[in-house]
Motif scaffolding. Structure first.
Motif, PDB file in Angstrom:
ATOM      1  N   LYS A  44      46.419  46.735  54.040  1.00  0.00           N
ATOM      2  CA  LYS A  44      45.374  46.825  53.026  1.00  0.00           C
ATOM      3  C   LYS A  44      45.526  45.693  52.019  1.00  0.00           C
ATOM      4  CE  LYS A  44      43.395  49.933  49.589  1.00  0.00           C
ATOM      5  NZ  LYS A  44      43.530  51.236  48.905  1.00  0.00           N
ATOM      6  N   GLN A  45      44.399  45.019  51.721  1.00  0.00           N
ATOM      7  CA  GLN A  45      44.437  43.927  50.760  1.00  0.00           C
ATOM      8  C   GLN A  45      44.752  44.460  49.362  1.00  0.00           C
ATOM      9  OE1 GLN A  45      40.432  42.278  51.759  1.00  0.00           O
ATOM     10  NE2 GLN A  45      41.512  40.330  51.714  1.00  0.00           N
ATOM     11  N   PRO A  46      45.623  43.793  48.624  1.00  0.00           N
ATOM     12  CA  PRO A  46      45.897  44.228  47.251  1.00  0.00           C
ATOM     13  C   PRO A  46      44.695  43.945  46.363  1.00  0.00           C
ATOM     14  CG  PRO A  46      46.990  42.144  47.689  1.00  0.00           C
ATOM     15  CD  PRO A  46      46.419  42.617  49.003  1.00  0.00           C
ATOM     16  N   TYR A  47      44.542  44.738  45.327  1.00  0.00           N
ATOM     17  CA  TYR A  47      43.451  44.506  44.390  1.00  0.00           C
ATOM     18  C   TYR A  47      43.750  43.294  43.498  1.00  0.00           C
ATOM     19  CZ  TYR A  47      41.117  49.032  45.148  1.00  0.00           C
ATOM     20  OH  TYR A  47      40.430  50.101  45.666  1.00  0.00           O
ATOM     21  N   ASN A  48      42.704  42.543  43.189  1.00  0.00           N
ATOM     22  CA  ASN A  48      42.709  41.602  42.081  1.00  0.00           C
ATOM     23  C   ASN A  48      42.031  42.285  40.896  1.00  0.00           C
ATOM     24  OD1 ASN A  48      43.585  39.314  43.808  1.00  0.00           O
ATOM     25  ND2 ASN A  48      41.549  39.565  44.693  1.00  0.00           N
ATOM     26  N   VAL A  49      42.121  41.670  39.724  1.00  0.00           N
ATOM     27  CA  VAL A  49      41.455  42.223  38.538  1.00  0.00           C
ATOM     28  C   VAL A  49      40.646  41.131  37.860  1.00  0.00           C
ATOM     29  CG1 VAL A  49      41.744  43.307  36.272  1.00  0.00           C
ATOM     30  CG2 VAL A  49      43.305  43.911  38.141  1.00  0.00           C
ATOM     31  N   LEU A  50      39.369  41.417  37.625  1.00  0.00           N
ATOM     32  CA  LEU A  50      38.491  40.571  36.816  1.00  0.00           C
ATOM     33  C   LEU A  50      38.223  41.327  35.525  1.00  0.00           C
ATOM     34  CD1 LEU A  50      36.666  38.117  36.383  1.00  0.00           C
ATOM     35  CD2 LEU A  50      34.864  39.320  37.649  1.00  0.00           C
ATOM     36  N   PHE A  51      38.639  40.742  34.417  1.00  0.00           N
ATOM     37  CA  PHE A  51      38.704  41.426  33.121  1.00  0.00           C
ATOM     38  C   PHE A  51      37.774  40.700  32.162  1.00  0.00           C
ATOM     39  CE2 PHE A  51      41.452  42.759  29.403  1.00  0.00           C
ATOM     40  CZ  PHE A  51      41.547  44.115  29.699  1.00  0.00           C
ATOM     41  N   HIS A 139      55.111  41.707  38.019  1.00  0.00           N
ATOM     42  CA  HIS A 139      55.027  42.457  39.278  1.00  0.00           C
ATOM     43  C   HIS A 139      54.179  41.746  40.333  1.00  0.00           C
ATOM     44  CE1 HIS A 139      56.426  45.595  36.448  1.00  0.00           C
ATOM     45  NE2 HIS A 139      57.123  45.977  37.494  1.00  0.00           N
ATOM     46  N   GLY A 140      54.206  40.413  40.306  1.00  0.00           N
ATOM     47  CA  GLY A 140      53.685  39.655  41.434  1.00  0.00           C
ATOM     48  C   GLY A 140      52.277  39.131  41.341  1.00  0.00           C
ATOM     49  N   PHE A 141      51.625  39.237  40.184  1.00  0.00           N
ATOM     50  CA  PHE A 141      50.261  38.743  40.023  1.00  0.00           C
ATOM     51  C   PHE A 141      50.270  37.364  39.359  1.00  0.00           C
ATOM     52  CE2 PHE A 141      49.250  42.979  41.043  1.00  0.00           C
ATOM     53  CZ  PHE A 141      47.883  43.109  41.240  1.00  0.00           C
ATOM     54  N   PHE A 142      49.276  36.559  39.698  1.00  0.00           N
ATOM     55  CA  PHE A 142      49.011  35.332  38.959  1.00  0.00           C
ATOM     56  C   PHE A 142      48.010  35.674  37.866  1.00  0.00           C
ATOM     57  CE2 PHE A 142      46.041  31.713  38.394  1.00  0.00           C
ATOM     58  CZ  PHE A 142      46.924  30.859  37.732  1.00  0.00           C
ATOM     59  N   ASP A 378      43.721  53.107  27.312  1.00  0.00           N
ATOM     60  CA  ASP A 378      43.971  53.659  28.647  1.00  0.00           C
ATOM     61  C   ASP A 378      43.903  52.601  29.756  1.00  0.00           C
ATOM     62  OD1 ASP A 378      44.103  56.142  27.384  1.00  0.00           O
ATOM     63  OD2 ASP A 378      41.996  56.601  27.779  1.00  0.00           O
ATOM     64  N   LEU A 379      43.393  51.427  29.449  1.00  0.00           N
ATOM     65  CA  LEU A 379      43.204  50.429  30.503  1.00  0.00           C
ATOM     66  C   LEU A 379      44.532  49.930  31.079  1.00  0.00           C
ATOM     67  CD1 LEU A 379      40.228  48.292  29.122  1.00  0.00           C
ATOM     68  CD2 LEU A 379      40.201  49.994  30.957  1.00  0.00           C
ATOM     69  N   TYR A 380      45.537  49.756  30.240  1.00  0.00           N
ATOM     70  CA  TYR A 380      46.835  49.255  30.695  1.00  0.00           C
ATOM     71  C   TYR A 380      47.416  50.155  31.796  1.00  0.00           C
ATOM     72  CZ  TYR A 380      51.375  46.808  29.846  1.00  0.00           C
ATOM     73  OH  TYR A 380      52.519  46.069  29.941  1.00  0.00           O
ATOM     74  N   PRO A 381      47.645  51.449  31.514  1.00  0.00           N
ATOM     75  CA  PRO A 381      48.213  52.303  32.575  1.00  0.00           C
ATOM     76  C   PRO A 381      47.268  52.510  33.751  1.00  0.00           C
ATOM     77  CG  PRO A 381      47.613  53.620  30.655  1.00  0.00           C
ATOM     78  CD  PRO A 381      47.492  52.186  30.240  1.00  0.00           C
ATOM     79  N   THR A 382      45.968  52.490  33.492  1.00  0.00           N
ATOM     80  CA  THR A 382      45.004  52.691  34.576  1.00  0.00           C
ATOM     81  C   THR A 382      45.055  51.539  35.568  1.00  0.00           C
ATOM     82  OG1 THR A 382      43.530  53.960  33.135  1.00  0.00           O
ATOM     83  CG2 THR A 382      42.552  52.987  35.106  1.00  0.00           C
ATOM     84  N   LEU A 383      44.997  50.306  35.074  1.00  0.00           N
ATOM     85  CA  LEU A 383      45.022  49.149  35.962  1.00  0.00           C
ATOM     86  C   LEU A 383      46.360  49.039  36.686  1.00  0.00           C
ATOM     87  CD1 LEU A 383      43.140  46.544  33.737  1.00  0.00           C
ATOM     88  CD2 LEU A 383      42.308  47.644  35.828  1.00  0.00           C
ATOM     89  N   SER A 384      47.433  49.410  36.030  1.00  0.00           N
ATOM     90  CA  SER A 384      48.740  49.388  36.693  1.00  0.00           C
ATOM     91  C   SER A 384      48.739  50.334  37.884  1.00  0.00           C
ATOM     92  CB  SER A 384      49.839  49.790  35.700  1.00  0.00           C
ATOM     93  OG  SER A 384      49.944  48.860  34.650  1.00  0.00           O
ATOM     94  N   GLU A 385      48.245  51.535  37.687  1.00  0.00           N
ATOM     95  CA  GLU A 385      48.213  52.507  38.781  1.00  0.00           C
ATOM     96  C   GLU A 385      47.293  52.047  39.908  1.00  0.00           C
ATOM     97  OE1 GLU A 385      47.155  57.222  39.686  1.00  0.00           O
ATOM     98  OE2 GLU A 385      47.424  56.542  37.621  1.00  0.00           O
ATOM     99  N   LEU A 386      46.122  51.552  39.559  1.00  0.00           N
ATOM    100  CA  LEU A 386      45.171  51.107  40.582  1.00  0.00           C
ATOM    101  C   LEU A 386      45.749  49.990  41.440  1.00  0.00           C
ATOM    102  CD1 LEU A 386      41.842  51.043  38.521  1.00  0.00           C
ATOM    103  CD2 LEU A 386      42.399  52.614  40.396  1.00  0.00           C
ATOM    104  N   CYS A 387      46.518  49.116  40.816  1.00  0.00           N
ATOM    105  CA  CYS A 387      47.043  47.949  41.533  1.00  0.00           C
ATOM    106  C   CYS A 387      48.396  48.208  42.172  1.00  0.00           C
ATOM    107  CB  CYS A 387      47.119  46.751  40.586  1.00  0.00           C
ATOM    108  SG  CYS A 387      45.487  46.148  40.099  1.00  0.00           S
ATOM    109  N   GLY A 388      48.865  49.437  42.097  1.00  0.00           N
ATOM    110  CA  GLY A 388      50.077  49.800  42.803  1.00  0.00           C
ATOM    111  C   GLY A 388      51.353  49.229  42.219  1.00  0.00           C
ATOM    112  N   ILE A 389      51.331  48.912  40.930  1.00  0.00           N
ATOM    113  CA  ILE A 389      52.547  48.426  40.290  1.00  0.00           C
ATOM    114  C   ILE A 389      53.096  49.522  39.386  1.00  0.00           C
ATOM    115  CG2 ILE A 389      51.736  46.043  40.415  1.00  0.00           C
ATOM    116  CD1 ILE A 389      51.137  46.106  37.458  1.00  0.00           C
ATOM    117  N   PRO A 390      54.375  49.470  39.040  1.00  0.00           N
ATOM    118  CA  PRO A 390      54.947  50.545  38.219  1.00  0.00           C
ATOM    119  C   PRO A 390      54.232  50.682  36.883  1.00  0.00           C
ATOM    120  CG  PRO A 390      56.672  49.134  39.127  1.00  0.00           C
ATOM    121  CD  PRO A 390      55.368  48.447  39.414  1.00  0.00           C
ATOM    122  N   SER A 391      54.229  51.881  36.366  1.00  0.00           N
ATOM    123  CA  SER A 391      53.667  52.089  35.034  1.00  0.00           C
ATOM    124  C   SER A 391      54.667  51.613  33.998  1.00  0.00           C
ATOM    125  CB  SER A 391      53.345  53.565  34.812  1.00  0.00           C
ATOM    126  OG  SER A 391      54.525  54.354  34.922  1.00  0.00           O
TER     127      SER A 391
END
Length: 490
Positions: A44-51, A139-142, A378-391
């Motif tokens: 499964k492709q990892p999610y990117n984030v456009l903010f 946690h591995g994102f650019f 709430d965005l910080y913990p939400t995006l962390s969970e969505l992207c599969g990185i530790p909270s």
């Protein structure tokens, strides 16, 4: 000559041969399936984030329904693809503390960042705090950004250390016509705040600051990346001053503008600790500029929407369209005459509530809406969970992934907004409860009073309602860090 192999031996040989051939076929088919499977099936492709942050944007958008004459086709299109959070609230109704809270996961009452003057790192609590992009980078994102994501786009308050690659903002909005003794909007100088001004410019849209930020962001979406990315774009308008190119003003006729419904007796039941009526309101009314202010704000929103469209169109045309989370938000709300005020920095609905859209490919249901109270914190913990990185265990917000999965999920956590030391507001689905540092209170029932005109706080029959909210107020409120005050012109 007789064969040396008898019938029994021949039968055993044939059985072995059949089994061997069957195994060969199974291995061949498995190999073919493996080679022909899609990348998605393999992994499964990892999610990117456009903010995307839009400064001073209240609910005057088409999808939020705050004003009937607004024109926001690009944001409306995104709203149709994701979830609109109708009851989203800021951590603070002011740029710097709102963004400091959002980006670090700490409440203003914890960090002591209450106003616009302080740098985020002035707070002992935030000095070494990992911001959202720092956490994602760890946690591995650019991570990369341009525009106003922190309090400023450039300079010390931009917190440039948060990004793997930070890009300086350039450009302006064009020139305005000046008249000696008057603001650009026609109000005599000195009768309103110096930045409470507006007017069309001679600038070309494609040369303006926010367009250049949007174009840069669009260009990043055409690049190749060797790791998932967190890409942020900050749009400055509709922040004051409302100077945008003439073409955006032309879409809104001043004399046809609908001004908000205003109750000039609203302060009859408001406690003395609350913010007072503002000179900007009286100046706009005195010089008949209320419709002009609406025109300018809507023109600035339409300009911002056009810039957002540049980014969203680029994403749609990119190879990242199907695995990129999109978050679009205003950093807080804005008054346009309600409560006899313009600007922000209050605990009422107009300043605390703002637009929030989240689109998560493969998860969110297109065109859905959520009425549960949520917070930008709430965005910080939400995006962390969505992207599969530790909270991040230091986050004070709540992951709203359950609401992204099902907007009807039971959610009874009131949303907290703070403006100054020990000055808080809590918003649930039905109520807004406000409490000031001296204990004075306000309570509004949004089921029957969406404009917050009737303060119920002094009615004994609502004591149990207030008691329920009180347990959500911060137990500890950190004193303001140096320079952390609300400036006169904010």
């Amino acid at each position: 000559m007789k064969s040396k192999i008898n019938n029994k031996q021949m039968n055993n040989f044939n059985k072995v041969k059949i089994i061997f051939l069957a195994l060969v076929v199974v291995v061949f088919i498995t190999s073919c399936k493996s080679k022909s499977s899609t990348p998605k099936e393999q992994k499964k492709q990892p999610y990117n984030v456009l903010f995307i942050a839009v400064d001073d944007l209240n609910d005057w958008t088409g999808f939020a329904g705050g004003h009937p004459q607004t024109q926001t086709p690009n944001m409306d299109k995104l709203a149709q693809q994701g979830i609109v959070f109708e009851n989203a609230n800021c951590a603070a109704p002011l740029c710097n503390p709102s963004r400091a809270a959002l980006m670090t996961g700490f409440r203003p009452s914890t960090s002591g960042i209450y106003g616009n003057e302080s740098e985020l790192r002035d707070s002992p609590v935030l000095k070494e705090a990992l911001t959202i992009p720092q956490w994602f980078s760890k946690h591995g994102f650019f991570t990369t950004a341009r525009g106003k994501i922190f309090h400023t786009a450039n300079g010390p308050q931009a917190d440039t250390i948060s990004w793997d690659k930070w890009v300086k903002e350039i450009g302006d909005y064009g020139n305005v016509k000046k008249v000696p003794g008057f603001m650009i909007n026609g109000i005599p100088k000195g009768e309103a705040d110096v930045n409470f001004d507006w007017g069309p410019t001679d600038g070309l849209y494609e040369e303006t600051r926010d367009y250049l930020n949007a174009k840069w962001t669009a260009d990043q979406l055409q690049k190749d990346y060797d790791k998932p990315f967190f890409l942020a774009c900050g749009i400055y308008k509709p922040h004051l001053r409302w100077y945008v190119p003439q073409e955006f003003f032309d879409k809104f006729k001043e004399e046809e503008m609908i001004i908000p419904e205003i109750n000039e007796n609203d302060f009859d039941d408001i406690p003395s600790s609350a913010p007072k009526p503002q000179k900007n309101y009286y100046a706009a009314k005195k010089y008949k500029k209320q419709q002009a202010a609406v025109q300018a704000y809507l023109a600035s929103i339409n300009y911002a929407d056009a810039c957002v469209g540049v980014v969203l169109d680029a994403l749609a045309e990119s190879k990242y369209a199907d695995n990129t989370i999109v978050v679009l938000y205003g950093d807080h709300g804005w008054h346009l005459g309600e409560k006899l005020r313009y600007k922000k920095a209050t605990l009422w609905e107009e300043a605390a509530n703002m637009p929030l859209i989240i689109k998560v490919p493969g998860l969110t249901q297109a065109g859905s809406r959520c009425a549960s109270p949520v917070n930008l914190l709430d965005l910080y913990p939400t995006l962390s969970e969505l992207c599969g990185i530790p909270s991040n265990p230091e986050n004070e917000g709540n992951s709203i992934v359950p609401l992204l999965e099902d907007v009807n999920t039971d959610w009874d956590i009131p949303s907290l907004t703070t403006v100054g030391l020990n000055r808080h507001s809590l918003r649930s689905r039905k109520w807004r409860y406000i409490r000031y540092e001296d204990g004075q209170e306000q309570l509004y029932d949004h089921d029957v009073d969406p404009m917050e005109w009737t303060n119920l706080a002094n009615d004994p029959k609502y004591q149990t309602v207030k008691d329920k909210f009180a347990k959500y107020l911060p137990k500890v409120n950190v004193n303001p860090v140096p320079k952390s005050y609300i400036r006169k012109n904010d």
